[in-house]
Design an enzyme around this catalytic site. Structure first.
Site: not given
Ligand code: GDP
Ligand code: MN
Length: 387
Positions: A101, A189
């Site tokens: 992530y 993101e």
């Protein structure tokens, strides 16, 4: 301004982040054609401005034409958390060894850019932050210097990225920071940032929000605003030059001045209600503008009651009252309104409302009283006679 996954990936590619090749399509036939061109297996991905598409059945692998047909057919038109799927992104499928992530955003309290990285990717990152916060690296970047490659290597190392992909992850973090900075994004993101069996580091998903106020600096990004996915009431408000933001609740809100409207939202929430919108009627709201605002608020079917909170200054309360009376004559709303008028010409405004004897309008003297009344009315309770 939120971007669809495939638009975010286009920005990523511009800044050297690795992404899979793919094509946006809107029909099953085009999905099949695109898949044939990209080569099987492919992933069929719903393009909606909401997360958790995978869990909702909006992301499917397809090994051949029959499977693309099946998945494209079932995902197009699907409702994902209130968003209808109109566009699919067909992408050549990747083999996944590991899911990480990565994100960049502005940490307002620290007044610094924040880079986050975790080897626990692919899952809900809020859960990682909550249950195993030590696995989510949070690193503030000096806004003037930007992120250095050494810094990015430290983040990847500290986060526990596999030794052989530390460099690849660092490159991805530097590129993601560049996307965030140079495109004037408020959020960039990647979840998941994958490592392939060939040890390539690649963005498999993209969540990018651009700062709408900085869009004039990026004419090439202007077309990314996806009118079809934009809320129709917000789009109408934008065209009419009204500051309106749709929210999830059932109490319509109108105030004059952004600060007053925001505190009105707070007070309504405190009284146990849930606002349906933010609407700033602005300074000097005349009767016509008020009518327009009422139309916008009522265009949202979820609205069960409306709160007018006016603090008269440049805006005169009698003008607002006239606007409301005109709006009632024209629109004959069937939901109750609570009106609080205070400040310039408030006595006159209240007198006009009383004389008009509108069937569904309740007066309140204070903001708290107004909030309590509107919450009760939205819940279908009685609050006494209209004003
Ligand atoms: P989200 O659920 O909205 O976050 O959508 P994602 O784009 O993150 O996809 C959800 C999940 O689908 C990912 O975490 C992957 O596990 C899986 N997925 C997406 N693309 C691929 C792919 O190319 N290959 C494989 N094997 N899985 C994929
Ligand atoms: Mn994702």
């Amino acid at each position: 301004m939120d971007l669809l996954e495939y638009q975010g990936k286009q920005l990523f590619a511009r800044h050297g982040l690795r992404v899979s090749s793919g094509e946006p399509v809107t029909t099953v036939e085009d999905a099949v054609r695109a898949a044939g061109e990209l080569g099987y297996p492919v992933v069929v991905k719903a393009q909606v401005l909401v997360g958790g598409r995978g869990k909702a059945g909006g992301v499917k692998l397809a090994a051949d034409e029959a499977e693309v047909r099946e998945h494209a057919g079932s995902i197009l038109g699907m409702d994902i958390h209130g968003h209808t799927v109109r566009t699919l992104w067909i992408e050549h499928a990747s083999d996944i060894a590991t899911e990480y992530y990565a994100s960049v955003l502005l940490d307002r309290s620290a007044k610094q850019p924040l880079v986050m990285f975790s080897v626990e990717g692919g899952v809900d990152i809020e859960e990682v932050a909550e249950n195993t916060p030590e696995k989510l690296i949070r690193h503030h970047v000096d806004a003037l210097n930007g992120i250095s490659r050494e810094e990015a290597i430290e983040i990847a190392t500290e986060g526990g990225a596999d030794a052989d992909v530390i460099e690849g992850v660092a490159d991805a973090l530097v590129a993601l920071y560049e996307v965030w900075l140079q495109e004037d994004a408020t959020l960039a993101e990647i979840n998941p940032l994958i490592v392939t069996p060939e040890r390539e580091v690649k963005a498999l998903d993209a969540k990018v929000s651009l700062d709408g106020n900085a869009l004039y600096r990026h004419p090439e990004n202007q077309e990314l605003s996806d009118a079809e996915n934009e809320d129709p009431i917000e789009r109408r408000a934008k065209e009419e030059g009204v500051q309106y933001v749709k929210l999830d609740g059932d109490i319509g809100i109108l105030g004059n001045g952004a600060g007053l409207v925001m505190s009105t939202l707070d007070v309504v929430a405190q009284a146990g209600g849930s606002p349906a919108n933010f609407l700033d009627a602005g300074g000097g709201s005349d009767a016509e503008k008020i009518k327009q605002a009422v139309q916008l608020i009522l265009a949202n079917d979820a609205v069960k009651a409306v709160l007018f909170n006016i603090f008269g200054g440049i805006t005169r309360c009698d003008e607002v009252a006239r606007g409301l009376i005109a709006a009632f004559e024209d629109l004959k709303p069937d939901v109750p309104f609570v009106v609080r008028l205070d400040g310039t010409n408030d006595v006159e405004g209240r007198r006009l409302l009383q004389e008009a004897a509108l069937p569904n309008v309740y007066a309140a003297r204070t903001m708290n009283e107004a909030a309590e009344k509107v919450v009760a009315l939205a819940a279908g309770e009685s609050v006494g006679a209209p004003a």
